[in-house]
Design an enzyme around this catalytic site. Structure first.
Site, PDB file in Angstrom:
ATOM      1  N   CYS A 253     -19.406  31.256 101.876  1.00  0.00           N
ATOM      2  CA  CYS A 253     -20.376  30.903 100.834  1.00  0.00           C
ATOM      3  C   CYS A 253     -20.000  31.542  99.501  1.00  0.00           C
ATOM      4  CB  CYS A 253     -21.778  31.315 101.266  1.00  0.00           C
ATOM      5  SG  CYS A 253     -22.380  30.335 102.662  1.00  0.00           S
TER       6      CYS A 253
ATOM      7  N   CYS B 110     -21.879  35.181 102.898  1.00  0.00           N
ATOM      8  CA  CYS B 110     -20.659  35.425 103.658  1.00  0.00           C
ATOM      9  C   CYS B 110     -19.458  35.026 102.800  1.00  0.00           C
ATOM     10  CB  CYS B 110     -20.679  34.622 104.958  1.00  0.00           C
ATOM     11  SG  CYS B 110     -20.513  32.833 104.720  1.00  0.00           S
TER      12      CYS B 110
ATOM     13  N   GLU C 235     -26.879  28.797 101.417  1.00  0.00           N
ATOM     14  CA  GLU C 235     -26.274  28.707 100.087  1.00  0.00           C
ATOM     15  C   GLU C 235     -25.611  27.351  99.865  1.00  0.00           C
ATOM     16  OE1 GLU C 235     -25.660  33.023 101.556  1.00  0.00           O
ATOM     17  OE2 GLU C 235     -25.698  31.019 102.428  1.00  0.00           O
TER      18      GLU C 235
END
Length: 165
Positions: free
Chosen positions: A99, A96, A68
């Protein structure tokens, strides 16, 4: 699971998400030969790819080498802006928390992902940063696009990794 159709005129539809997710899964098969097979694309408001990334943490010894973030950097250069209000990111695994926070900071308009990450997910798996009081804009989060395919892809990759050890 949220599978609503988001458009018609000049905007991205659920069918487009599926098309892009299939492309991401094909790319993740390639990436999986040398790295955790997480792949992301960023689409502009017309559905054109302006950024793509795949995990490079192991390959580059970079703790920030998440798909990302790599896609965000590329898209920011192409767009010549750090704001992504009208853009979408599509990724095979829920971002996550690191990100997710970056996507909130970048004001990403839509986040579309396949498999839920119940260990580290930042958009519902463990916490939902899109709804956190610190989020300064509203983003649309769509989960579950080809979820079983995404989950199985990762499951097989981890099984193969364990068998190699």
């Amino acid at each position: 699971m949220n599978h609503d159709i988001l458009i018609q005129n000049n905007k991205i539809t659920n069918l487009d998400y599926i098309k892009w997710m299939r492309s991401i899964l094909r790319r993740s098969d390639e990436v999986g030969k040398y790295e955790l097979p997480i792949t992301a694309v960023i689409l502009d408001e017309k559905g054109r790819c302006i950024g793509r990334g795949s995990n490079k943490r192991e390959n580059d010894n970079d703790p920030l080498g998440h798909a990302e973030l790599i896609a965000l950097r590329q898209a920011a250069l192409i767009k010549n802006d750090w704001r992504f209000n009208e853009c979408s990111i599509i990724v095979n695994l829920e971002p996550c928390t690191m990100c997710a926070a970056a996507l909130v900071q970048a004001r990403m308009g839509r986040v579309i992902y396949g498999a839920v990450d119940n260990k580290r997910g930042g958009f519902g798996g463990t916490i939902d940063l899109s709804k956190h009081k610190s989020a300064h804009h509203k983003m649309k989060v769509v989960s579950g696009i080809l979820a079983n395919d995404c989950k199985n892809n990762l499951k097989i990759w981890f099984k193969n990794l364990r068998n190699q050890k």
